[in-house]
Design a protein around this motif. Structure first.
Motif, PDB file in Angstrom:
ATOM      1  N   GLY A   1     -24.330   3.840   5.583  1.00 21.02           N
ATOM      2  CA  GLY A   1     -25.221   3.548   4.465  1.00 21.02           C
ATOM      3  C   GLY A   1     -25.606   2.091   4.330  1.00 21.02           C
ATOM      4  N   ASP A   2     -25.754   1.702   3.080  1.00 18.69           N
ATOM      5  CA  ASP A   2     -26.262   0.377   2.749  1.00 18.69           C
ATOM      6  C   ASP A   2     -25.112  -0.636   2.819  1.00 18.69           C
ATOM      7  N   LEU A   3     -24.784  -1.031   4.033  1.00 16.39           N
ATOM      8  CA  LEU A   3     -23.609  -1.888   4.220  1.00 16.39           C
ATOM      9  C   LEU A   3     -23.847  -3.296   3.676  1.00 16.39           C
ATOM     10  N   THR A   4     -25.080  -3.750   3.766  1.00 20.62           N
ATOM     11  CA  THR A   4     -25.384  -5.116   3.330  1.00 20.62           C
ATOM     12  C   THR A   4     -24.964  -5.344   1.881  1.00 20.62           C
ATOM     13  N   HIS A   5     -25.222  -4.351   1.035  1.00 25.56           N
ATOM     14  CA  HIS A   5     -24.972  -4.556  -0.394  1.00 25.56           C
ATOM     15  C   HIS A   5     -23.673  -3.919  -0.876  1.00 25.56           C
ATOM     16  N   SER A   6     -22.852  -3.419   0.055  1.00 26.27           N
ATOM     17  CA  SER A   6     -21.710  -2.600  -0.370  1.00 26.27           C
ATOM     18  C   SER A   6     -20.378  -3.342  -0.361  1.00 26.27           C
ATOM     19  N   ARG A   7     -19.826  -3.536  -1.554  1.00 26.20           N
ATOM     20  CA  ARG A   7     -18.469  -4.080  -1.657  1.00 26.20           C
ATOM     21  C   ARG A   7     -17.443  -3.011  -1.285  1.00 26.20           C
ATOM     22  N   VAL A   8     -17.819  -1.728  -1.485  1.00 26.55           N
ATOM     23  CA  VAL A   8     -16.915  -0.629  -1.118  1.00 26.55           C
ATOM     24  C   VAL A   8     -16.680  -0.650   0.395  1.00 26.55           C
ATOM     25  N   PHE A   9     -17.735  -0.866   1.143  1.00 21.14           N
ATOM     26  CA  PHE A   9     -17.611  -0.968   2.606  1.00 21.14           C
ATOM     27  C   PHE A   9     -16.681  -2.111   2.997  1.00 21.14           C
ATOM     28  N   ARG A  10     -16.863  -3.279   2.369  1.00 24.48           N
ATOM     29  CA  ARG A  10     -16.041  -4.432   2.766  1.00 24.48           C
ATOM     30  C   ARG A  10     -14.563  -4.171   2.497  1.00 24.48           C
ATOM     31  N   SER A  11     -14.250  -3.607   1.338  1.00 27.62           N
ATOM     32  CA  SER A  11     -12.847  -3.335   1.033  1.00 27.62           C
ATOM     33  C   SER A  11     -12.306  -2.199   1.900  1.00 27.62           C
ATOM     34  N   ASN A  12     -13.132  -1.185   2.106  1.00 28.14           N
ATOM     35  CA  ASN A  12     -12.658  -0.029   2.878  1.00 28.14           C
ATOM     36  C   ASN A  12     -12.358  -0.371   4.329  1.00 28.14           C
TER      37      ASN A  12
ATOM     38  N   LEU B   1      -3.257   7.925   8.736  1.00 25.19           N
ATOM     39  CA  LEU B   1      -4.610   7.626   9.232  1.00 25.19           C
ATOM     40  C   LEU B   1      -4.622   6.971  10.611  1.00 25.19           C
ATOM     41  N   GLY B   2      -3.452   6.664  11.152  1.00 19.03           N
ATOM     42  CA  GLY B   2      -3.378   6.023  12.468  1.00 19.03           C
ATOM     43  C   GLY B   2      -4.216   6.797  13.485  1.00 19.03           C
ATOM     44  N   ASP B   3      -5.166   6.083  14.117  1.00 24.11           N
ATOM     45  CA  ASP B   3      -6.050   6.653  15.129  1.00 24.11           C
ATOM     46  C   ASP B   3      -7.050   7.688  14.636  1.00 24.11           C
TER      47      ASP B   3
ATOM     48  N   MET C   1      -6.098  -1.789   8.187  1.00 21.85           N
ATOM     49  CA  MET C   1      -4.688  -2.084   7.916  1.00 21.85           C
ATOM     50  C   MET C   1      -3.835  -0.830   8.126  1.00 21.85           C
ATOM     51  N   LEU C   2      -4.404   0.329   7.795  1.00 17.43           N
ATOM     52  CA  LEU C   2      -3.646   1.577   7.903  1.00 17.43           C
ATOM     53  C   LEU C   2      -3.763   2.193   9.299  1.00 17.43           C
ATOM     54  N   GLY C   3      -4.439   1.495  10.205  1.00 19.71           N
ATOM     55  CA  GLY C   3      -4.466   1.924  11.604  1.00 19.71           C
ATOM     56  C   GLY C   3      -5.584   2.877  11.982  1.00 19.71           C
ATOM     57  N   ALA C   4      -6.518   3.141  11.041  1.00 20.55           N
ATOM     58  CA  ALA C   4      -7.632   4.042  11.372  1.00 20.55           C
ATOM     59  C   ALA C   4      -8.591   3.360  12.337  1.00 20.55           C
ATOM     60  N   ARG C   5      -9.302   4.192  13.127  1.00 19.44           N
ATOM     61  CA  ARG C   5     -10.447   3.688  13.893  1.00 19.44           C
ATOM     62  C   ARG C   5     -11.641   3.771  12.963  1.00 19.44           C
TER      63      ARG C   5
ATOM     64  N   VAL D   1       0.844  -1.199   0.000  1.00 18.92           N
ATOM     65  CA  VAL D   1       0.000   0.000   0.000  1.00 18.92           C
ATOM     66  C   VAL D   1       0.883   1.255   0.000  1.00 18.92           C
ATOM     67  N   ASP D   2       1.952   1.244   0.786  1.00 13.41           N
ATOM     68  CA  ASP D   2       2.891   2.383   0.779  1.00 13.41           C
ATOM     69  C   ASP D   2       3.454   2.612  -0.609  1.00 13.41           C
ATOM     70  N   THR D   3       3.888   1.516  -1.240  1.00 12.17           N
ATOM     71  CA  THR D   3       4.470   1.618  -2.582  1.00 12.17           C
ATOM     72  C   THR D   3       3.437   2.150  -3.569  1.00 12.17           C
ATOM     73  N   LEU D   4       2.215   1.596  -3.499  1.00 12.10           N
ATOM     74  CA  LEU D   4       1.166   2.033  -4.432  1.00 12.10           C
ATOM     75  C   LEU D   4       0.847   3.512  -4.246  1.00 12.10           C
ATOM     76  N   PHE D   5       0.812   3.967  -2.991  1.00  7.41           N
ATOM     77  CA  PHE D   5       0.487   5.375  -2.730  1.00  7.41           C
ATOM     78  C   PHE D   5       1.626   6.287  -3.208  1.00  7.41           C
ATOM     79  N   ALA D   6       2.868   5.850  -3.018  1.00 11.77           N
ATOM     80  CA  ALA D   6       4.000   6.683  -3.456  1.00 11.77           C
ATOM     81  C   ALA D   6       3.974   6.839  -4.973  1.00 11.77           C
TER      82      ALA D   6
END
Ligand code: NCD
Length: 309
Positions: free
Chosen positions: A160-171, A151-153, A177-181, A16-21
């Motif tokens: 929203g519509d979590l049941t049908h959201s693939r964006v939610f699952r990936s996010n 994003l740590g902490d 992974m990046l340490g966000a709450r 993820v670091d490499t991709l963001f850079a």
């Protein structure tokens, strides 16, 4: 990096670091008058989209073109899939032409993984049913990082519509992974079944009470109500949904004017997000779109150019 990007778990924090850079460098390219880089000259990227899309498909296409790859779009509706050809036959036909990457969107969860088992090309999941949409999570986290720093902490609230959201699952996976709450908010009927075990394992909070959560948010991501995936009545009326879970003008005031607002699009204005919020100075909706091209350039580059490029 692995050969395929099918879900967030295919990535390590270093990836993820490499991709963001690289995405940050690509973002600079985006601002030039002449945007083409030669990195993927001679490589072929096929966008294979069996579900509707505006931004994901066009941003993968632009990303490929700006890296000088040959990019082609195939959609379910205009292809032989509508004549009864099986997914496997369609995919093998395209692969036989000699492609380097297949960017796949499909209504069935797990379709991208199946396809990756049939072909030699790299497969990028551009959204499979209600499963995952990893490049969306990457571009969302990249956009947030540019606005908030590490994003740590930081407290990110998904609504929203979590049941049908693939964006939610990936996010959720990537933000953790990046340490966000992370707190996810939905009405009980749109909270996925089994979310309690999952939230305990991955360490995110759940709530039915948006007004209680908003004052503690460092960023808010609104998710679309996905009527096309709903088989029954998940809420009584659109008005009731907005009253309980929409980012209305009043809730925007509760949030303050510095907390960023995100939405992966397409937005249902007036349902999950009011026009005031979508168009507010703190809205990152269009930043997400332009980051999407840079992040997808970075993903294509790292999957295809390899270490020899
Ligand atoms: C999302 C998708 O298709 O999963 N949109 C997108 O890729 N920007 C979210 C949605 O459809 O609501």
């Amino acid at each position: 990096m692995r050969k395929h990007l099918l879900e967030v778990d295919d990535l390590t924090p270093d990836d993820v670091d490499t991709l963001f850079a690289t995405a940050a460098e690509m973002h600079d390219v985006q601002r030039r008058a002449v945007k083409k880089l030669p990195a993927l000259r001679g490589r072929t990227v096929i966008n294979l989209f069996f579900e509707d899309s505006t931004r994901t498909r066009s941003s993968f296409e632009i990303a490929g073109k700006w890296l000088s790859a040959d990019t082609i779009n195939i959609t379910g509706k205009g292809s032989s899939a509508s004549k009864g050809e099986s997914l496997r036959d369609t995919v093998l036909t395209i692969a036989a032409m000699g492609v380097d990457a297949l960017v796949v969107r499909h209504g069935a969860s797990g379709a991208a993984r199946r396809i990756s088992e049939w072909v030699d090309a790299s497969v990028i999941n551009a959204g499979d049913g209600t499963h995952e949409h990893p490049t969306q999570a990457l571009l969302d986290a990249y956009t947030l990082t540019r606005r908030l720093g590490e994003l740590g902490d930081r407290h990110v609230v998904l609504v929203g519509d979590l049941t049908h959201s693939r964006v939610f699952r990936s996010n959720v996976r990537l933000l953790r992974m990046l340490g966000a709450r992370v707190t996810v908010v939905a009405p009980p009927t749109l909270m996925p079944s089994g979310v309690d075990a999952w939230s305990a394992r991955d360490g995110f909070a759940t709530s039915w009470d948006l007004d209680a959560v908003l004052p503690t948010a460092d960023a808010v991501m609104m998710l679309r109500v996905q009527r096309e995936r709903m088989t029954g009545g998940f809420f009584p009326t659109a008005r009731e949904y907005t009253v309980g879970y929409g980012l209305t003008r009043d809730r925007l005031a509760l949030l303050g004017d510095t907390v960023p607002v995100l939405h992966p699009g397409p937005m249902n204005r007036g349902l999950e997000i009011a026009a005031d919020a979508a168009d507010a100075a703190q809205s990152l909706v269009l930043d997400q779109v332009s980051a999407g091209v840079a992040v997808r350039m970075s993903v294509l580059y790292h999957l295809l150019a390899g270490e020899t490029a």
